[in-house]
Design a protein around this motif. Sequence first.
Motif, PDB file in Angstrom:
ATOM      1  N   ALA A  83       0.833  -1.206   0.000  1.00  0.00           N
ATOM      2  CA  ALA A  83       0.000   0.000   0.000  1.00  0.00           C
ATOM      3  C   ALA A  83       0.868   1.256   0.000  1.00  0.00           C
ATOM      4  CB  ALA A  83      -0.927  -0.006   1.216  1.00  0.00           C
ATOM      5  N   LEU A  84       1.942   1.238   0.779  1.00  0.00           N
ATOM      6  CA  LEU A  84       2.835   2.393   0.830  1.00  0.00           C
ATOM      7  C   LEU A  84       3.574   2.583  -0.488  1.00  0.00           C
ATOM      8  CD1 LEU A  84       4.280   1.977   4.442  1.00  0.00           C
ATOM      9  CD2 LEU A  84       2.657   3.693   3.648  1.00  0.00           C
ATOM     10  N   ARG A  85       3.989   1.470  -1.113  1.00  0.00           N
ATOM     11  CA  ARG A  85       4.647   1.579  -2.420  1.00  0.00           C
ATOM     12  C   ARG A  85       3.687   2.125  -3.470  1.00  0.00           C
ATOM     13  NH1 ARG A  85       7.219  -3.344  -0.953  1.00  0.00           N
ATOM     14  NH2 ARG A  85       5.619  -4.549  -2.060  1.00  0.00           N
ATOM     15  N   ALA A  86       2.443   1.672  -3.413  1.00  0.00           N
ATOM     16  CA  ALA A  86       1.434   2.152  -4.363  1.00  0.00           C
ATOM     17  C   ALA A  86       1.196   3.646  -4.178  1.00  0.00           C
ATOM     18  CB  ALA A  86       0.124   1.384  -4.160  1.00  0.00           C
ATOM     19  N   GLU A  87       1.227   4.103  -2.945  1.00  0.00           N
ATOM     20  CA  GLU A  87       1.035   5.525  -2.660  1.00  0.00           C
ATOM     21  C   GLU A  87       2.182   6.353  -3.230  1.00  0.00           C
ATOM     22  OE1 GLU A  87      -0.487   7.992   1.162  1.00  0.00           O
ATOM     23  OE2 GLU A  87       1.328   6.794   1.479  1.00  0.00           O
ATOM     24  N   VAL A  88       3.414   5.845  -3.069  1.00  0.00           N
ATOM     25  CA  VAL A  88       4.577   6.552  -3.606  1.00  0.00           C
ATOM     26  C   VAL A  88       4.510   6.593  -5.132  1.00  0.00           C
ATOM     27  CG1 VAL A  88       7.085   6.444  -3.886  1.00  0.00           C
ATOM     28  CG2 VAL A  88       6.060   5.997  -1.648  1.00  0.00           C
ATOM     29  N   LYS A 106      -5.972   0.253   3.514  1.00  0.00           N
ATOM     30  CA  LYS A 106      -4.912  -0.748   3.397  1.00  0.00           C
ATOM     31  C   LYS A 106      -3.563  -0.246   3.899  1.00  0.00           C
ATOM     32  CE  LYS A 106      -7.042  -3.262  -0.445  1.00  0.00           C
ATOM     33  NZ  LYS A 106      -6.871  -3.770  -1.827  1.00  0.00           N
ATOM     34  N   LYS A 107      -3.478   1.053   4.208  1.00  0.00           N
ATOM     35  CA  LYS A 107      -2.224   1.625   4.689  1.00  0.00           C
ATOM     36  C   LYS A 107      -2.131   1.492   6.209  1.00  0.00           C
ATOM     37  CE  LYS A 107      -2.675   5.776   3.192  1.00  0.00           C
ATOM     38  NZ  LYS A 107      -2.303   7.188   2.914  1.00  0.00           N
ATOM     39  N   PRO A 108      -0.913   1.409   6.743  1.00  0.00           N
ATOM     40  CA  PRO A 108      -0.771   1.367   8.206  1.00  0.00           C
ATOM     41  C   PRO A 108      -1.199   2.701   8.795  1.00  0.00           C
ATOM     42  CG  PRO A 108       1.376   1.629   7.154  1.00  0.00           C
ATOM     43  CD  PRO A 108       0.395   1.342   6.048  1.00  0.00           C
TER      44      PRO A 108
END
Length: 268
Positions: A83-88, A106-108
């Motif tokens: 989720a964090l990679r997708a956000e970046v 889905k993100k922490p």
Amino acid sequence: MSTKFTKEELKSPDQVTKTLREGFVWTTTHSKIVITAVFAFIVIGGGMALMNYLSHKKDAETQGKYFALEKAYTEKKRGFDEALRAEVTAAAAKDKKNAPAVDPSKKPTGDIQKDYGTVITGFEALLNESPKTTAGQMAALNLSDIYVSHKMYDEAMASLSKVEAGLNKSDLTSGLVWMQMGNILADKGDCKGAVAKWDAVVASKSFSYAHDEAKLRQGLCYETMNDAAKAEQLYTEVAKNTDAQNADTAATREAAKYLRLLKAKQNL
């Protein structure tokens, strides 16, 4: 990664050591050594490494509990990472309108209980039930990983301390626990305590796979403690390690770089 220092930074041992530590990927608890260990327990021999330690029915049940917990933790962590990679990726996209949407759920959240509460409860129960087993030690390592990622160093250290009495100088997991304890103490600023934990790793032939890494971290701590002679000795040992079987090439390169920086600082 190349790191350039000003003369002012070179004159400050604490600043140099801090900068090196921040730039050195092994100072995080997501080091290759822990990842490799977890991977080994899951993949190599279908978990036979643990079975060699756990011979009774109760121990076998403990093993099963650990693998179930480890699977849940790995899947949860992988989901957060994706989720964090997708956000970046979305943030870096040139076409913002057509960039893939990221589901916030889905993100922490950053709240350790919301993100890992059930996983923590499971690992802690297993750890308290079987602190002297390999499964208990791996549970402690995973717990410490979660706590450190939230900068909860005291809690991380408390988890590892529960298994310390059962450690020995021949187990793979014992070496990992001592390495992790040293990392946490160094993060807390207790370099004297960290060096003592890493000494346990360096003193055992069974942990030869981690000798270079432990010595390198000790060198950084000795710089922090203003013992340049000891730091130079350790950097030199790692930089000149030519044992093909046990040498860590990444550590060798880093040690050579730190040695050059240390000597440059001494010549100012």
